[in-house]
Design a protein around this motif. Structure first.
Motif, PDB file in Angstrom:
ATOM      1  N   GLN A  65       7.331   5.300  -1.391  1.00  0.00           N
ATOM      2  CA  GLN A  65       7.561   3.943  -0.908  1.00  0.00           C
ATOM      3  C   GLN A  65       6.288   3.345  -0.300  1.00  0.00           C
ATOM      4  OE1 GLN A  65      10.012   1.403  -0.972  1.00  0.00           O
ATOM      5  NE2 GLN A  65      11.293   1.995   0.756  1.00  0.00           N
ATOM      6  N   SER A  87      14.564  -0.472  -2.471  1.00  0.00           N
ATOM      7  CA  SER A  87      13.245  -0.183  -3.025  1.00  0.00           C
ATOM      8  C   SER A  87      13.058   1.310  -3.215  1.00  0.00           C
ATOM      9  CB  SER A  87      12.164  -0.743  -2.098  1.00  0.00           C
ATOM     10  OG  SER A  87      10.877  -0.393  -2.564  1.00  0.00           O
ATOM     11  N   ALA A 101      12.303   3.592  -6.638  1.00  0.00           N
ATOM     12  CA  ALA A 101      11.262   4.619  -6.769  1.00  0.00           C
ATOM     13  C   ALA A 101      11.854   5.937  -7.238  1.00  0.00           C
ATOM     14  CB  ALA A 101      10.544   4.804  -5.435  1.00  0.00           C
ATOM     15  N   GLY A 126      10.333  -1.896   2.818  1.00  0.00           N
ATOM     16  CA  GLY A 126       9.799  -1.341   1.588  1.00  0.00           C
ATOM     17  C   GLY A 126       9.641  -2.446   0.562  1.00  0.00           C
ATOM     18  N   THR A 168       5.738  -0.694  -4.528  1.00  0.00           N
ATOM     19  CA  THR A 168       6.224   0.670  -4.748  1.00  0.00           C
ATOM     20  C   THR A 168       6.220   1.010  -6.234  1.00  0.00           C
ATOM     21  OG1 THR A 168       7.603   0.573  -2.766  1.00  0.00           O
ATOM     22  CG2 THR A 168       8.186   2.205  -4.417  1.00  0.00           C
TER      23      THR A 168
END
Length: 573
Positions: free
Chosen positions: A89, A279, A283, A319, A324
Motif C-alpha cells: 500500500q 485500496s 493490491a 491508501g 498502490t
C-alpha cells in the motif's frame, strides 16, 4: 489436583498482548528484502514520480495548498508504510479526501484541517484496535463503483476554478461552485490557463500511447511549466513552499472548536478507513503471491499516519489506489518501496522547492481532470447495471448522493439501499405454503383421502426461507385467511432466519388462531430459534407445551386427537 482457572485480569492482559502483537510491525514484513531491494527501490522512485503532481494537486484541491499535500505524502506515506497492514500500500492525499475537506475548510478555515486529521486518525486507530477492519467486506460492489464514479465527477468539477484561474463561485457543493465559477469567469483572462490545461492533458493522453513506462503526469506538468515560463503566461503558480520539515506540534484548539469538528472528523475517519481497505484489497488482488493485508493492522497504521500528518500541519491521508497499483506493477515486494517513495519526495522538498514553486496551478488541474476521467469507468458501470435493477439502483443512488451531498453519506445511503433490496429479495424467496396431508405412514394421500381429511378440519402449512421483519405482514395476512379448520400445523424446519419481529408475528398468529378456537401445533422449530420463540411469547401462546413436535406424523396424530376430542396419553415424536 486441578489447576485453578486463570484470573480474568490475566486473561484480559493476555488478550491485550495478542492484539498488540497483531498490530505491531514485525521482522517478517521485510522477509523478501534481500532478494527484492532493487525492485523495491525502482518501484518507490517510480511511485514518487507519479505521486508528486498528485500530492501537489490534491493539496491545492483541498484548500490548504500544494505544500500541505506534499508533506502529507511524505509523513503519512512513511508512517503507513511501516505500521500499516499491507506490504504494498502507498498512502497519501487522495481525491476523495480532498472532496471531503473542501467543505471543512469553507466552514472552519484551513487551521481546522490538521485538527480533523488528528481526531480522525485516533478514530481509525481505535477501529483497528477494536477489530473492525473486516467490515469493509460488507460494502457491496455497486456501492464501491458508484462511490468511485461519484468521486471522479466531483474531482473534475472541483478543478473548474483552477483550470480557469478564476475565484471559485459561492457554496460548498462542487457542482454549484463550478456553475458559479463559469458564470463569473472572464473569457479573455481564461485563455492562458486553458492553453496550459490543453497542453498538459494532451501530453498525458499521448505519452502512454508511445510508451507506457513514461511518467506522463510528471512530464505533463514539466511541459506546461516550460510553456508558461517561455511564453511568460499570466497564470497563477504554486508559489513558495512553506517549511515542510517543521517539528511536530499539537494544534491549539478550544473545546468548542473540537466539538464542532467531531462530525467532520467522523466523516473523514469513515472515508479513510473505507478507501484504505479497498485500496489494500486491490493490491492483494494484483499480487497473489505476497502476504495478504491485515485489515485491523491497516486501520491502526492509517490512524497513526493521520495523527502524524496532522501534527506536522498536513492533510488526512488514505491508501491511494492509483499509486498502490503503480507500486505493484513496477515490481514492489516489500514496504521499502513505499518508504522509498516518501524519501524521494523529501528530497524534492529539500532540493527542488524553487522549481516546484513555478508550476502553474492550471497544470495541476489538468492532471486531476485526467485522473478524474480515468476513475469514471463506464464499462464497469454498464456491467453493474446489467447485473439487474437492484445493482443499477444502488449504483445510481450512491453516485447521485456523492455528487449532491458527500462521500460518507453516499456510502451510508448505498449500503442502506442495497440492504433493503437484499431483504426484499430474501422476503420474496420466503413463503407460506399449504401442503397436502400425509397419512400415518408418511406417504402423501390421494385427492379422495385428502378431501376426507379436510373434513377432519386439519391444515398443514410450511414456512420457507426467512421469517423476519421484512416478511411479517404477508405472513400475518395469509394465515388470517385460515377458516373451517380446527387444527393448524406449522412446519418450521425450513425457516433459516427468524428475528424478533418474525417471532412476534408467529406469536400473534398463534394467539389469533387460538382466539378463534383453532389449535396450533409447531413442527421443526430449530434449537437456535427456540430461545427467541420463548422470549417473545410463542410458546406461551400455544397454551400447551406438548404442541411442539419434531416429527410430522406425531403432530398429525396429535391434531386428529384434538379433532376427535381424545388426546393421546403421551406425546409422540
Amino acid at each position: 489436583m486441578t489447576t485453578p482457572a486463570a484470573p480474568p485480569a490475566r486473561e484480559l492482559l493476555a488478550s491485550a498482548r495478542r492484539r498488540a502483537l497483531a498490530l505491531a510491525p514485525r521482522r517478517s514484513d521485510y522477509a523478501d528484502l534481500p532478494r527484492s531491494w532493487r525492485h523495491d527501490l525502482v518501484a518507490g522512485l517510480t511511485v514518487a514520480v507519479v505521486a508528486l503532481p498528485l500530492a501537489l494537486g490534491f493539496g491545492v484541491a483541498s484548500g490548504l495548498g500544494a505544500g500541505a499535500g506534499l508533506v502529507t505524502a511524505i509523513v503519512a506515506g512513511a508512517v503507513a508504510a511501516v505500521l500499516g497492514g499491507s506490504h504494498l500500500q502507498v498512502s497519501g492525499p487522495t481525491g476523495a479526501m480532498a472532496v471531503v475537506l473542501l467543505p471543512v475548510v469553507a466552514r472552519h478555515g484551513t487551521e481546522a484541517v490538521p485538527v480533523v486529521a488528528i481526531m480522525a486518525g485516533g478514530i481509525v486507530a481505535l477501529a483497528g484496535v477494536l477489530g473492525l477492519g473486516r467490515l469493509v467486506a460488507y460494502v457491496p460492489w455497486p456501492v464501491v463503483e458508484g462511490f468511485t464514479l461519484g468521486i471522479g465527477v466531483v474531482i473534475a468539477l472541483q478543478q473548474v476554478p483552477l483550470a480557469l484561474d478564476t475565484p471559485p463561485g459561492p457554496g460548498e457543493n462542487a457542482a454549484l461552485v463550478a456553475w458559479g465559477t463559469l458564470r463569473t469567469v472572464d473569457p479573455s483572462a481564461a485563455v492562458a490557463p486553458l492553453v496550459v490545461v490543453a497542453l498538459a492533458v494532451a501530453v498525458m493522453l499521448v505519452l502512454p500511447r508511445l510508451h507506457r513506462g513514461l511518467p506522463a503526469s510528471l512530464l505533463a506538468v514539466v511541459a506546461a511549466t516550460l510553456l508558461a515560463e517561455a511564453a511568460h503566461l499570466d497564470v497563477a503558480r504554486i508559489g513558495p513552499l512553506p517549511d515542510l520539515l517543521a517539528a511536530p506540534s499539537l494544534p491549539v484548539v478550544d473545546l468548542a472548536t473540537t466539538s464542532a469538528l467531531f462530525s467532520s472528523a467522523l466523516a473523514v475517519a469513515a472515508l479513510a478507513a473505507l478507501e484504505s481497505l479497498l485500496s489494500a484489497r486491490v493490491a492483494d488482488g494484483m499480487a497473489d503471491d505476497i502476504g495478504r493485508t491485515s485489515p485491523n493492522r491497516e486501520l491502526f497504521g492509517q490512524g497513526l499516519a493521520n495523527i502524524a500528518s496532522g501534527l506536522v500541519g498536513g492533510l488526512p491521508a488514505t491508501g491511494a489506489i492509483a499509486r498502490t497499483a503503480v507500486n505493484v506493477r513496477t515490481g514492489a515486494r516489500t514496504r521499502v518501496a513505499a518508504l522509498t517513495h516518501a524519501v524521494v519526495l523529501t528530497a524534492v522538498v529539500l532540493v527542488a522547492a524553487p522549481l516546484v514553486a513555478r508550476i502553474p496551478l492550471s497544470a495541476l488541474a489538468a492532471v486531476l481532470l485526467v485522473t478524474a476521467a480515468r476513475m469514471i469507468d463506464v464499462r464497469t458501470a454498464v456491467q453493474v447495471c446489467r447485473s439487474g435493477r437492484a445493482g443499477a439502483l444502488v449504483l445510481l443512488a450512491t453516485l447521485a448522493v456523492t455528487v449532491a451531498f458527500d462521500l460518507v453519506m453516499a456510502v451510508e445511503v448505498g449500503v442502506a439501499v442495497a440492504a433493503v433490496l437484499a431483504l426484499r429479495a430474501v422476503a420474496r424467496s420466503s413463503g407460506l405454503h399449504r401442503e397436502p396431508l400425509p397419512g400415518a405412514d408418511g406417504d402423501t394421500l390421494g385427492a379422495d383421502a385428502e378431501h376426507a381429511l379436510l373434513h377432519e378440519h386439519i391444515a398443514v402449512y410450511r414456512v420457507d426461507g426467512a421469517l423476519f421483519f421484512a416478511d411479517v405482514r404477508r405472513f400475518l395476512d395469509e394465515l388470517a385467511l385460515v377458516s373451517d379448520v380446527r387444527v393448524v400445523v406449522l412446519r418450521l424446519g425450513a425457516v433459516r432466519v427468524l428475528d424478533a419481529s418474525g417471532a412476534r408475528a408467529l406469536a400473534d398468529v398463534v394467539t389469533d388462531l387460538r382466539r378463534r378456537g383453532i389449535h396450533v401445533l409447531l413442527k421443526g422449530l430449530r434449537p437456535e430459534h427456540r430461545r427467541l420463540a420463548e422470549g417473545v411469547g410463542v410458546i406461551d401462546a400455544l397454551q400447551d407445551p406438548d404442541h411442539l413436535f419434531d416429527d410430522l406424523g406425531a403432530a398429525l396424530e396429535h391434531a386428529r386427537a384434538h379433532v376427535r376430542g381424545t388426546l393421546p396419553s403421551t406425546r409422540m415424536g
